[in-house]
Scaffold this motif. Sequence first.
Motif, short mmCIF file in Angstrom:
data_model
loop_
_atom_site.label_atom_id
_atom_site.label_comp_id
_atom_site.label_asym_id
_atom_site.label_seq_id
_atom_site.Cartn_x
_atom_site.Cartn_y
_atom_site.Cartn_z
N TRP A 49 -1.25 0.64 6.18
CA TRP A 49 -0.59 1.54 5.54
C TRP A 49 0.60 1.00 4.60
O TRP A 49 1.24 0.13 4.90
N ASP A 50 0.66 1.21 3.09
CA ASP A 50 1.20 0.61 2.30
C ASP A 50 2.89 1.49 2.76
O ASP A 50 2.91 2.32 2.88
N PRO A 51 3.84 0.64 2.27
CA PRO A 51 5.20 1.39 2.63
C PRO A 51 5.43 2.66 1.83
O PRO A 51 4.91 2.75 0.75
N GLY A 52 5.85 3.52 2.69
CA GLY A 52 6.28 5.06 2.18
C GLY A 52 4.86 5.94 1.96
O GLY A 52 5.03 7.11 1.62
N MET A 53 3.59 5.40 2.47
CA MET A 53 2.56 6.04 2.47
C MET A 53 2.93 7.41 3.42
O MET A 53 3.43 7.51 4.34
N ILE A 54 2.15 8.52 2.62
CA ILE A 54 2.41 9.69 3.64
C ILE A 54 0.77 10.44 3.81
O ILE A 54 -0.02 10.47 2.95
N SER A 55 0.53 10.74 5.16
CA SER A 55 -0.39 11.46 5.37
C SER A 55 -0.03 12.97 5.89
O SER A 55 0.71 13.14 6.58
N LEU A 56 -1.39 13.86 5.76
CA LEU A 56 -0.98 14.91 6.21
C LEU A 56 -1.08 15.35 7.75
O LEU A 56 -1.87 14.42 8.15
N ARG A 57 -0.40 16.29 8.20
CA ARG A 57 -0.77 16.90 9.69
C ARG A 57 -2.19 17.10 9.75
O ARG A 57 -2.83 17.80 9.01
N HIS A 58 -2.90 16.31 10.66
CA HIS A 58 -4.44 16.50 10.74
C HIS A 58 -4.96 16.21 12.24
O HIS A 58 -4.27 15.64 13.09
N GLY A 59 -6.12 16.45 12.51
CA GLY A 59 -6.82 16.30 13.72
C GLY A 59 -8.12 15.52 13.34
O GLY A 59 -8.58 15.40 12.06
N HIS A 60 -8.96 15.21 14.55
CA HIS A 60 -10.21 14.74 14.42
C HIS A 60 -11.00 15.45 15.34
O HIS A 60 -10.80 15.83 16.51
N GLN A 61 -12.55 15.22 15.12
CA GLN A 61 -13.31 16.21 16.31
C GLN A 61 -13.62 15.19 17.43
O GLN A 61 -14.71 15.16 17.94
N SER A 62 -12.69 14.67 18.33
CA SER A 62 -12.87 13.97 19.50
C SER A 62 -11.57 13.39 19.96
O SER A 62 -10.52 13.76 19.20
N ASP A 63 -11.46 13.08 21.17
CA ASP A 63 -10.11 12.41 21.62
C ASP A 63 -10.05 11.10 20.82
O ASP A 63 -10.99 10.48 20.36
#
Length: 158
Positions: A49-63
Amino acid sequence: MFGGPRIVDLEDVEAREVVRIEFEDGRSASIWERFLLPSPSMFTFYNKWDPGMISLRHGHQSDHVVYVLSGEVMVGDRLCKAGAHIYLVHGDRFGPWIAGPEGCELLGILKGPGVAAFWSEQDMQDYVDLLAKHGARQGEVPPLTNTEPWMNPPAEML
């Protein structure tokens, strides 16, 4: 079965830009992901991840397990530094994620073919609002190529 261990050197795997944001001052930040073991039974990835990168609240279809290798990242309201182990149960969501001032490197392991991410409409709106608060907006990334069909399930399967 592979007939023995499958050993992958990080530098031998293509880094793919999977998420990008663009700041009002002309800077950009991205997540660069390397798919180390893309298989229907387990999916492992390394991402930077580049400095300051922002990703949204999310999930995945697995543990899902994420291990912070270097740097730091906020996951929701929790600061996760190098050595942090983050676990998410199938169907739950986590985040938003905000990389620290030096960025971060993560190793992720997903059980089964649950690579596809999901989020709610509210998660997306909260993300857009968070980006705006930081003087940023979503950027465009090239579509992923050379992926397996199970990596991109139809929307009705999510």
